[in-house]
Motif scaffolding. Structure first.
Motif, PDB file in Angstrom:
ATOM      1  N   GLY A  18       0.821  -1.207   0.000  1.00 33.83           N
ATOM      2  CA  GLY A  18       0.000   0.000   0.000  1.00 33.83           C
ATOM      3  C   GLY A  18       0.857   1.259   0.000  1.00 33.83           C
ATOM      4  O   GLY A  18       0.575   2.221  -0.727  1.00 33.83           O
ATOM      5  N   VAL A  19       1.908   1.260   0.801  1.00 37.10           N
ATOM      6  CA  VAL A  19       2.833   2.401   0.838  1.00 37.10           C
ATOM      7  C   VAL A  19       3.503   2.578  -0.522  1.00 37.10           C
ATOM      8  O   VAL A  19       3.604   3.687  -1.049  1.00 37.10           O
ATOM      9  CB  VAL A  19       3.881   2.223   1.958  1.00 37.10           C
ATOM     10  N   ARG A  20       3.944   1.472  -1.126  1.00 32.26           N
ATOM     11  CA  ARG A  20       4.601   1.537  -2.435  1.00 32.26           C
ATOM     12  C   ARG A  20       3.655   2.125  -3.481  1.00 32.26           C
ATOM     13  O   ARG A  20       4.034   3.004  -4.260  1.00 32.26           O
ATOM     14  CB  ARG A  20       5.073   0.151  -2.869  1.00 32.26           C
ATOM     15  N   LEU A  21       2.407   1.655  -3.487  1.00 30.64           N
ATOM     16  CA  LEU A  21       1.437   2.152  -4.458  1.00 30.64           C
ATOM     17  C   LEU A  21       1.126   3.635  -4.256  1.00 30.64           C
ATOM     18  O   LEU A  21       1.005   4.393  -5.228  1.00 30.64           O
ATOM     19  CB  LEU A  21       0.153   1.322  -4.390  1.00 30.64           C
ATOM     20  N   LEU A  22       0.997   4.056  -3.008  1.00 33.72           N
ATOM     21  CA  LEU A  22       0.744   5.483  -2.745  1.00 33.72           C
ATOM     22  C   LEU A  22       1.926   6.354  -3.158  1.00 33.72           C
ATOM     23  O   LEU A  22       1.740   7.447  -3.700  1.00 33.72           O
ATOM     24  CB  LEU A  22       0.413   5.701  -1.269  1.00 33.72           C
ATOM     25  N   ARG A  23       3.122   5.871  -2.925  1.00 31.01           N
ATOM     26  CA  ARG A  23       4.311   6.639  -3.345  1.00 31.01           C
ATOM     27  C   ARG A  23       4.384   6.741  -4.861  1.00 31.01           C
ATOM     28  O   ARG A  23       4.729   7.792  -5.409  1.00 31.01           O
ATOM     29  CB  ARG A  23       5.571   6.011  -2.774  1.00 31.01           C
ATOM     30  N   ALA A  24       4.060   5.658  -5.554  1.00 28.84           N
ATOM     31  CA  ALA A  24       4.055   5.690  -7.023  1.00 28.84           C
ATOM     32  C   ALA A  24       2.982   6.659  -7.525  1.00 28.84           C
ATOM     33  O   ALA A  24       3.205   7.408  -8.486  1.00 28.84           O
ATOM     34  CB  ALA A  24       3.817   4.281  -7.574  1.00 28.84           C
ATOM     35  N   HIS A  25       1.817   6.658  -6.868  1.00 31.18           N
ATOM     36  CA  HIS A  25       0.741   7.587  -7.226  1.00 31.18           C
ATOM     37  C   HIS A  25       1.196   9.030  -7.026  1.00 31.18           C
ATOM     38  O   HIS A  25       0.985   9.893  -7.895  1.00 31.18           O
ATOM     39  CB  HIS A  25      -0.501   7.288  -6.389  1.00 31.18           C
ATOM     40  N   ARG A  26       1.834   9.283  -5.895  1.00 31.29           N
ATOM     41  CA  ARG A  26       2.333  10.637  -5.601  1.00 31.29           C
ATOM     42  C   ARG A  26       3.386  11.069  -6.622  1.00 31.29           C
ATOM     43  O   ARG A  26       3.402  12.219  -7.064  1.00 31.29           O
ATOM     44  CB  ARG A  26       2.912  10.688  -4.184  1.00 31.29           C
TER      45      ARG A  26
END
Length: 177
Positions: A34-42
């Motif tokens: 989840g953290v990885r996906l949010l960072r990629a989104h950001r």
């Protein structure tokens, strides 16, 4: 992830305010994916911000339109409904995902107090009454776990003797066949 505001929409008017209760303002831990996906989104948002320059709308939101403008709550609900229909799934409301999340956490044997805090309920009873379902597997696991606490003898009669279909009396002594 921090939850500190909520958006409500009535008659196409969006209002931002504090969550319904103090418990609604909370921090929700995320897994590594989840953290990885949010960072990629950001990172994608930052690329769009640089590309659009002054046309970028700095709404301060995590989920936005391609230009950074805030999404309307009704747009999210409508988009979710369209995705559910396109996938051929039974109808489910966006808000129902809270119930699904609570049920999945329960199936994963997450403590009910953790589920309560994740959902932002002030009272544990609210979480228990409204957002959890007892899955058949959980009920079966509960029965097995409860029975496992009761000591048992593995051989012979529960009294500890060897009487039973495989034992026979021989001159007053018990002998195993």
């Amino acid at each position: 992830m921090q939850i500190n505001t909520q958006l409500t929409e009535v008659a196409y008017e969006v209002a931002e305010g504090a969550p319904k209760s103090e418990a609604g303002e909370r921090t929700i831990p995320l897994d590594a994916e989840g953290v990885r996906l949010l960072r990629a989104h950001r990172a994608r948002q930052n690329e769009a911000r640089l590309r659009l320059g002054p046309a970028w709308v700095d709404s301060g939101r995590v989920w936005t339109r391609p230009n950074g403008a805030a999404l309307r709550p009704s747009w999210l609900s409508d988009r979710f409904a369209a995705l559910v229909a396109a996938a051929g799934l039974p109808p489910i409301r966006f808000h129902d995902l809270r119930h699904v999340a609570a049920t999945m956490m329960l199936a994963a044997k997450v403590d009910l107090k953790v589920i309560q805090e994740t959902l932002g309920h002030e009272r544990l009873q609210t979480t228990s009454d409204l957002y959890t379902s007892v899955l058949p597997e959980l009920a079966r696991d509960a029965a097995e776990a409860t029975v496992a606490l009761i000591p048992r003898r593995t051989l012979g009669h529960p009294s500890g003797t060897q009487r039973g279909p495989t034992a026979r009396a021989s001159g007053g002594d018990m002998a195993q066949e």
